[in-house]
Design an enzyme around this catalytic site. Structure first.
Site, PDB file in Angstrom:
ATOM      1  N   GLY A 183       8.865 -21.906   3.199  1.00 52.52           N
ATOM      2  CA  GLY A 183       9.446 -20.567   3.242  1.00 52.52           C
ATOM      3  C   GLY A 183       8.457 -19.542   2.725  1.00 52.52           C
ATOM      4  N   GLY A 272      15.485 -18.831   0.938  1.00 52.80           N
ATOM      5  CA  GLY A 272      16.541 -17.839   0.773  1.00 52.80           C
ATOM      6  C   GLY A 272      17.485 -18.204  -0.367  1.00 52.80           C
ATOM      7  N   HIS A 444      -6.005  13.327  -8.659  1.00 53.42           N
ATOM      8  CA  HIS A 444      -7.182  12.628  -8.138  1.00 53.42           C
ATOM      9  C   HIS A 444      -7.918  11.948  -9.287  1.00 53.42           C
ATOM     10  CE1 HIS A 444     -10.599  11.881  -5.537  1.00 53.42           C
ATOM     11  NE2 HIS A 444     -11.397  12.384  -6.473  1.00 53.42           N
TER      12      HIS A 444
END
Ligand code: FAD
Ligand code: NAD
Length: 465
Positions: A183, A272, A444
């Site tokens: 998985g 899952g 920045h």
């Protein structure tokens, strides 16, 4: 048998349940929360927190290992690292222990009563709890089911011995030499990557045509490339068939139909999770279901008056922050406030390397809902900060309505970009348009500038590309 009453009874102290109980306590509601294991649920004890601790430790180890291999671009060399895995696990356990205490303390401070034990329904207003000090009956005006989820097993690979779930993978005492991960979704790739960085030879067997099938290939491709660089073998379109007759073997069928066998001293099955709806008398309530999940409305009410449900037991996405948001909402509703689920998006982060962050709709999802979309991406290879981190892989992508530029979704894949989820989520929740992002000064040098530039690009005037 003793009997107590309260206004609000919460079953399960995971992120959904404990948030609900804390908020209810803050609002002056007489609240009891029952927990069979430890405060914090799956997320704190065997999920989000311990996995992120291991992922962090593995990342640190790999940076030093790369430097020792002479693969460090910026001139740092190091001796080959050694790993005291017992200490890594002890460090992880200590974080969990501190947070367990934290949740218990927060519940107490909010005035919620904590009952340790497994609750079983007698009827929609009454549960029985087997506590360490005997059987306790609790009656409440409103009950919230927050029992969470558990790992799905494959019928031909039951958990036990060398076949493990995420829970055992987070409590290993040594790094497996050969690990097969069945998985290639969230858990398989998060933990598989961490264990590969710490020295395991990892093979991922994924049934779908590509890893992380819940995402589009543009988002999962940088992960696939990095897994290859880390020496992880990824078999997509492959099926596990059975444990082999040899003690270390696992029989699989590859995408081309070839029958072959993989060696594994541990097999981590991560196919899952399923909602925890059995073993506590839920069937007595005969609630309407939505597939395997408890059906809820936009206030988390079930089909029975006075019974609500939140978190993983109510459906996808099975994420801690969804459970918490539902828990808070339900507490406020019980307190008489007018609340309903009106959230635009639930961010999702896959803590792979690089990380994936998504909020809202992907380009395909937006188109299939009938929107004409404008979508653009800005690559990290044109982002100064990414270059200074020596991580140019990935991008940020915006999805906006073509007519009015309202943002419908934002996705990104890049090293360490999980924290950008807050900016993405806020933009969607505030109804931001491309122009709002374009007019916001982004500091920045930061990876966040890639978000700014993706929006500018969509408006036809990106600066740095
Ligand atoms: P849970 O956390 O499952 O809690 C339910 C609680 O109810 C449990 O403590 C259980 O013992 C208790 N309970 C059940 N039945 C009873 C009963 N009858 N009586 C009393 N108590 C009962 N999500 C993220 O958002 N981010 C992540 O990074 C992330 N990483 C994960 C990593 C792993 C390895 C795993 C397994 C999951 C991860 N998740 C992550 C998912 C996340 O853990 C869940 O979405 C979240 O825990 C759901 O919260 P919950 O409150 O619904 O249920
Ligand atoms: P998942 O749904 O993410 O991945 C399962 C994978 O297994 C899929 O790619 C699926 O195609 C594959 N698969 C299914 N059957 C298979 C089979 N027989 N053979 C091979 N592959 C098969 O599930 P998961 O990784 O177990 O995680 C469960 C849930 O836990 C997630 O959906 C998510 O909600 C939550 N979670 C979240 C995070 C996070 O937020 N970072 C981390 C871990 C877990």
């Amino acid at each position: 048998m003793t009997e107590i009453t309260c206004k609000l009874l919460v079953i399960g102290a995971g992120p959904g349940g404990y948030t609900c109980a804390i908020r209810a306590g803050q609002l002056g509601i007489d609240t009891i929360i029952v927990e069979a294991e430890k405060p914090g649920g799956t997320c704190l004890n065997v999920g989000c927190i311990p996995s992120k601790a291991l992922i962090h430790a593995a990342g640190e180890y790999e940076i030093i290992a790369r430097a020792a291999d002479g693969k460090n671009a910026f001139g740092i060399s190091a001796a080959p690292p050694s790993l005291n895995f017992a200490r890594t696990i002890a460090w992880k356990d200590d974080i969990v222990r501190r947070l367990n205490g934290g949740v218990a303390g927060l519940l107490k401070r909010a005035g919620a009563r904590y009952v340790a034990g497994r609750a079983s329904f007698r009827d929609g207003k009454t549960v029985e709890v087997e506590t360490p000090s005997g059987r306790q009956v609790i009656r409440a005006e409103t009950v919230v089911i927050a029992t969470g989820s558990e790992p799905v097993a494959l019928p031909f690979l039951p958990f036990g011995g060398r076949v493990i779930s995420s829970t055992e993978a987070l409590a290993l005492t040594e790094i497996p030499k050969k690990l097969v991960v069945v998985g290639g979704g969230y858990i398989g790739l998060e933990l598989g990557t961490a264990l590969a960085k710490m020295g395991a030879a990892v093979t991922v067997v994924e049934a779908a045509p590509h890893i992380l099938p819940q995402y589009d290939v543009d988002l999962s491709e940088p992960i696939a490339r990095r897994l290859t660089a880390l020496g992880v073998t990824v078999l997509t379109g492959a099926k596990v068939q059975a444990l082999g007759t040899e003690s270390a073997a696992l029989a699989i069928e590859t995408a081309s139909g070839e029958q072959t066998s993989l060696e594994a001293d541990k097999i981590l099955v991560t196919v899952g999770r399923r909602p925890a709806t059995s073993g506590f008398g839920l069937e007595i309530l005969d609630l309407d279901m939505d597939g395997p999940f408890i059906r809820i409305d936009d206030r988390c009410r079930t089909s029975m008056h006075g019974v609500s449900a939140i978190g993983d037991v109510t459906g996808e996405p099975m994420l801690a922050h969804r459970a918490m948001a539902q828990g808070e909402m339900v507490a406020e509703i019980v307190a008489g406030r007018r609340r309903a689920w009106d959230r635009i998006s639930i961010p999702a982060i896959c803590f792979t390397d690089p990380e994936i962050v998504t909020v809202g709709l992907s380009p395909n999802e937006a188109s299939s809902r009938g929107f004409e979309v404008k979508t653009d991406l800005f690559p990290f290879k044109a982002n100064g900060r990414a270059l200074t981190l020596d991580r140019e892989d990935g991008f940020i992508r915006t999805v906006a309505r073509a007519d009015n530029h309202l943002l419908l979704g934002i996705q990104g894949v890049g090293a360490g970009i999980a924290e950008l989820s807050a900016a993405f989520g806020l933009a969607l929740e505030m109804g931001a348009r491309l122009e709002d992002v374009a007019m916001t000064i982004h500091a920045h040098p930061t990876q966040g500038e890639a978000f700014h530039e993706a929006a500018l690009k969509s408006l036809g005037h990106a600066i740095h590309i």
